[in-house]
Design a protein around this motif. Sequence first.
Motif: not given
Length: 149
Positions: A136-137, A90-92, A142-143, A145-148, A140
């Motif tokens: 984060w790919q 999260l927020l990697t 992030d993955q 939630l579609g972040l970064f 995660s």
Amino acid sequence: MQTIWLTGAEWVAVLRIGLGLWWLESWRHKDKKTWFVGGGITWAAGVADKHRWGFVGKGFDKVVKPRPRLMAYIVVYAELALGLGLIFGLLTPIALVAGLLLNLIYLVLMIHDWAEQGQNLMMALISAVALFGMSWQAWSLDQALGLFL
């Protein structure tokens, strides 16, 4: 990239999760009662006072010494936040940069003590690989939630 067993993204995620576990262990093993009354900051002040580079002691005196309790909480809870952020992804990228900075600050503070350098150098190296490998790919939040992307 050819790999065995996992994809390249998954192997970099393994590094990220392992680094998160390392930060979590750093948080877990601290004697928080001693840290929160200034024990860890008092120890660091002694190291900074004798440091071979004058700017380290001066910087410590300006930033850390006036607020030892706050800085103790920041160090302890930063380790917890980094550990959880990296384990769950999260927020990697933010966690990796923050962890890299903490390792580099500690590396500079303890530059004269070679016994302490291995851990910080390895954690900094893993942070850099995990950051530039976009760890984060895989596996995660992030993955998910579609972040970064």
